[in-house]
Scaffold this motif. Structure first.
Motif, PDB file in Angstrom:
ATOM      1  N   ILE B  22      13.076  52.668 -55.717  1.00  0.00           N
ATOM      2  CA  ILE B  22      12.953  52.110 -57.070  1.00  0.00           C
ATOM      3  C   ILE B  22      14.024  51.042 -57.300  1.00  0.00           C
ATOM      4  N   MET B  23      15.249  51.362 -56.846  1.00  0.00           N
ATOM      5  CA  MET B  23      16.348  50.394 -57.001  1.00  0.00           C
ATOM      6  C   MET B  23      16.049  49.107 -56.241  1.00  0.00           C
ATOM      7  N   MET B  24      15.482  49.269 -55.057  1.00  0.00           N
ATOM      8  CA  MET B  24      15.130  48.106 -54.239  1.00  0.00           C
ATOM      9  C   MET B  24      14.191  47.183 -54.999  1.00  0.00           C
ATOM     10  N   ALA B  42      20.381  33.995 -52.766  1.00  0.00           N
ATOM     11  CA  ALA B  42      19.424  35.018 -52.338  1.00  0.00           C
ATOM     12  C   ALA B  42      19.592  35.354 -50.863  1.00  0.00           C
ATOM     13  N   ARG B  43      19.660  34.337 -50.039  1.00  0.00           N
ATOM     14  CA  ARG B  43      19.736  34.569 -48.605  1.00  0.00           C
ATOM     15  C   ARG B  43      20.999  35.361 -48.248  1.00  0.00           C
ATOM     16  N   GLU B  44      22.147  34.897 -48.774  1.00  0.00           N
ATOM     17  CA  GLU B  44      23.396  35.556 -48.443  1.00  0.00           C
ATOM     18  C   GLU B  44      23.434  36.982 -48.995  1.00  0.00           C
ATOM     19  N   TYR B  45      22.874  37.126 -50.194  1.00  0.00           N
ATOM     20  CA  TYR B  45      22.834  38.435 -50.841  1.00  0.00           C
ATOM     21  C   TYR B  45      22.033  39.415 -50.004  1.00  0.00           C
ATOM     22  N   ILE B  50      21.717  44.073 -46.437  1.00  0.00           N
ATOM     23  CA  ILE B  50      21.250  44.736 -45.221  1.00  0.00           C
ATOM     24  C   ILE B  50      22.436  45.119 -44.341  1.00  0.00           C
ATOM     25  N   ARG B  51      23.354  44.172 -44.172  1.00  0.00           N
ATOM     26  CA  ARG B  51      24.513  44.442 -43.330  1.00  0.00           C
ATOM     27  C   ARG B  51      25.347  45.597 -43.899  1.00  0.00           C
ATOM     28  N   GLY B  52      25.623  45.507 -45.217  1.00  0.00           N
ATOM     29  CA  GLY B  52      26.430  46.546 -45.856  1.00  0.00           C
ATOM     30  C   GLY B  52      25.759  47.905 -45.770  1.00  0.00           C
ATOM     31  N   GLY B  53      24.440  47.937 -46.018  1.00  0.00           N
ATOM     32  CA  GLY B  53      23.698  49.196 -45.974  1.00  0.00           C
ATOM     33  C   GLY B  53      23.762  49.824 -44.596  1.00  0.00           C
ATOM     34  N   LEU B  54      23.505  48.998 -43.574  1.00  0.00           N
ATOM     35  CA  LEU B  54      23.528  49.513 -42.203  1.00  0.00           C
ATOM     36  C   LEU B  54      24.923  50.036 -41.858  1.00  0.00           C
ATOM     37  N   GLN B  55      25.951  49.263 -42.228  1.00  0.00           N
ATOM     38  CA  GLN B  55      27.320  49.696 -41.933  1.00  0.00           C
ATOM     39  C   GLN B  55      27.621  51.034 -42.589  1.00  0.00           C
ATOM     40  N   LEU B  56      27.178  51.147 -43.837  1.00  0.00           N
ATOM     41  CA  LEU B  56      27.477  52.358 -44.587  1.00  0.00           C
ATOM     42  C   LEU B  56      26.800  53.564 -43.947  1.00  0.00           C
ATOM     43  N   PHE B  57      25.520  53.380 -43.535  1.00  0.00           N
ATOM     44  CA  PHE B  57      24.823  54.507 -42.922  1.00  0.00           C
ATOM     45  C   PHE B  57      25.413  54.850 -41.562  1.00  0.00           C
ATOM     46  N   ALA B  58      25.822  53.824 -40.846  1.00  0.00           N
ATOM     47  CA  ALA B  58      26.461  54.088 -39.551  1.00  0.00           C
ATOM     48  C   ALA B  58      27.738  54.894 -39.772  1.00  0.00           C
TER      49      ALA B  58
END
Ligand SMILES: Nc1ncnc2c1ncn2[C@@H]1O[C@H](COP(=O)(O)OP(=O)(O)OP(=O)(O)O)[C@@H](O)[C@H]1O
Ligand SMILES: [Mg+2]
Lengths: 226, 265
Positions: B22-24, B42-45, B50-58
């Motif tokens: 929903i947040m997405m 938009a592009r950088e965001y 994506i980068r931040g999310g992946l890092q966080l899950f890792a």
């Protein structure tokens, strides 16, 4: 007796060969002028003598000692530079003049009014804010600041540029008197050949980073010297 | 892994995925708006997200196994050193043209951060458990890195703009230490301003991470505030140590041994 000896000094600045094997010998107590076209290496030479820059090759001896073997602070208090651009430090004229002596722990012995007068400036300037002075006044504060260190050798990089023409000769007079009284050795960079003839014992003519000729002022012919 | 501070979360992780979805959607709408308004982020965001999310899950996966691991304290030392190294390299990029700045940022961050962690541990504020050590170390090293960057960035800029003044001082017989003293002081002060400002607004517009976490986990607000203050004081103390150290160490890179201003300035 020579007080400063420069041997085959070379210095590359960026892609400019500022000094290209320059040699020069300074007698104790003499006043020598350096003349020569813009870019001939005069400022670079003075900065090297004050050890603000390191030579690429060659060496400089002060009283027989290689300056690279000396404590830089010690050297700079004896071979004192008044740079081409006078940069005022924060605060009053008095604080500027006292800056060097204060660091040396000799602020008590520093007579600010005397230093200002020797530099051709009224002691009344002492309380003024240094940053707000005119170009010519700053030049003289920079000189007073240097004199406060009681130098043995004084390196003057175009000391009268920007000074009111009517005051130039008076300034020359005070510098000469001070230098002679204190037995100072003076290296005086100038573009003004008549000035060089007025103030100096000898004149060295620089070109492309070397000394082309050194002559007694009386024998110096400046037609076509540049 | 009972006792995790995340017990306060009111949904299962499957439900969490739905909420995230929903947040997405909301975010996509927001990014769409920014594209429409031509804000140009938009592009950088999207990349950052994506980068931040992946890092966080890792990181979370790593933590999950670490929390279960009996000998967790061996890898954790590597973790701390890795944090300091990462921080050192990141911070060094803020040092303008200064060559090899990581040589001074890394030890400054390492020392400032470690001193704080040791005090936190010795005082009893930080139980020797990965659930405490890792997030606290993250905060401590993160803050040390920010302060290190700010201090060094300011100092190198002061040098670039005030080169003639510095040279005048040297020429009048100042040692490098004496010549740079005022600029060093200014840089340390400037670097600490964000910390001081967030201290001032603590509790009003700013509920810091640790306290937010404790509150969500259901801790008594008074206790949570007390803990936050302890943590905050330590973090700021570490920042001060780091900033003083990085300025002191930078002298070797800003000046030559012959007490001249380094050529790169
Ligand atoms: N920081 C620098 N980077 C690159 N080149 C430099 C630098 N400083 C000086 N130079 C070059 O070195 C050469 C010598 O310069 P220097 O300042 O010594 O000349 P000068 O004789 O004092 O000239 P002027 O009479 O104009 O003051 C010039 O070609 C100059 O462009
Ligand atoms: Mg010049």
């Amino acid at each position: 007796m020579s007080i400063l000896t420069i041997k085959k000094a070379k210095k590359l600045l960026g892609d400019a060969r500022a000094l290209r094997g320059l040699s020069l010998d300074l007698e104790k107590g003499e006043i020598i002028s350096l003349v020569g076209p813009s870019g001939s290496g005069k400022t670079t030479l003075l900065r090297a003598m004050n050890r603000l820059i390191e030579l690429d090759s060659g060496s400089i001896f002060f009283q027989g000692e290689n300056i690279t073997d000396m404590d830089p602070v010690d050297l700079r208090r004896k071979v004192v530079l008044v740079p081409q651009e006078s940069v005022m430090l924060q605060g009053t004229v008095k604080e500027n003049v006292q800056y060097g002596p204060k660091l040396a722990g000799a602020v008590g012995k520093c007579d600010v009014g005397r230093c200002l007068m020797d530099a051709g400036l009224s002691p009344k300037f002492a309380g003024k804010e240094a940053g707000k002075l005119s170009g010519g006044e700053k030049k003289r504060v920079a000189l007073a600041r240097a004199l406060a260190l009681h130098p043995e050798v004084l390196l003057l990089d175009e000391p009268t540029v920007g000074v009111d023409p009517r005051k130039v000769e008076r300034m020359e007079g005070t510098i000469l008197k001070f230098a002679r009284d204190a037995g100072l050795t003076v290296v005086w960079v100038t573009h003004d050949v008549p000035q060089a003839l007025r103030v100096s014992d000898r004149i060295a003519n620089l070109k492309n980073g070397v000394v082309k000729e050194v002559k007694k002022a009386a024998e110096f012919r400046w037609e076509g010297a540049y | 892994m009972g006792g995790s501070i995340l017990t306060g979360i009111p949904y299962t992780w499957e439900e969490g995925l739905v909420i995230m979805g929903i947040m997405m959607v909301m975010l996509v709408i927001a990014i769409g708006l920014s594209v429409w308004k031509k804000i140009g982020i938009a592009r950088e965001y999207t990349y950052a997200l994506i980068r931040g999310g992946l890092q966080l899950f890792a990181a979370a996966t790593l933590l999950y196994f670490l929390f279960e691991f009996e000998y967790w304290y061996y890898p954790i030392w590597l973790f701390l050193i890795a944090m300091a190294l990462m921080g050192g390299y990141t911070s060094a990029r803020r040092a303008g043209k200064m060559p090899k700045a990581y040589r001074i940022t890394t030890p400054s961050i390492l020392v400032g951060g470690t001193v704080v962690l040791v005090v936190l541990r010795v005082s009893g504020a930080m139980p020797y458990k990965p659930q405490f050590v890792i997030p606290l170390a993250g905060m401590v090293f993160g803050n040390a890195m920010t302060i290190c960057s700010l201090a060094l960035n300011r100092l190198t800029r002061e040098f670039e703009t005030n080169k003639p003044t510095l040279e005048t001082m040297l020429s009048l017989g100042a040692t490098p230490k004496e010549a740079m003293e005022e600029y060093g002081r200014m840089s340390i002060k400037a670097a600490l301003i964000p910390n001081i400002d967030s201290l001032k607004t603590l509790g009003i517009i700013f509920i810091p991470g640790a306290m937010a976490g404790l509150l969500i986990a259901g801790t008594n607000p008074i206790l949570a505030a007390e803990y936050q203050i302890i943590v905050y004081l330590m973090i700021i103390g570490g920042g001060i140590i780091t900033s003083i150290m990085v300025i002191a160490l930078s002298r070797r890179l800003l000046f030559t041994r012959a007490q001249q201003i380094a050529e790169w300035v």
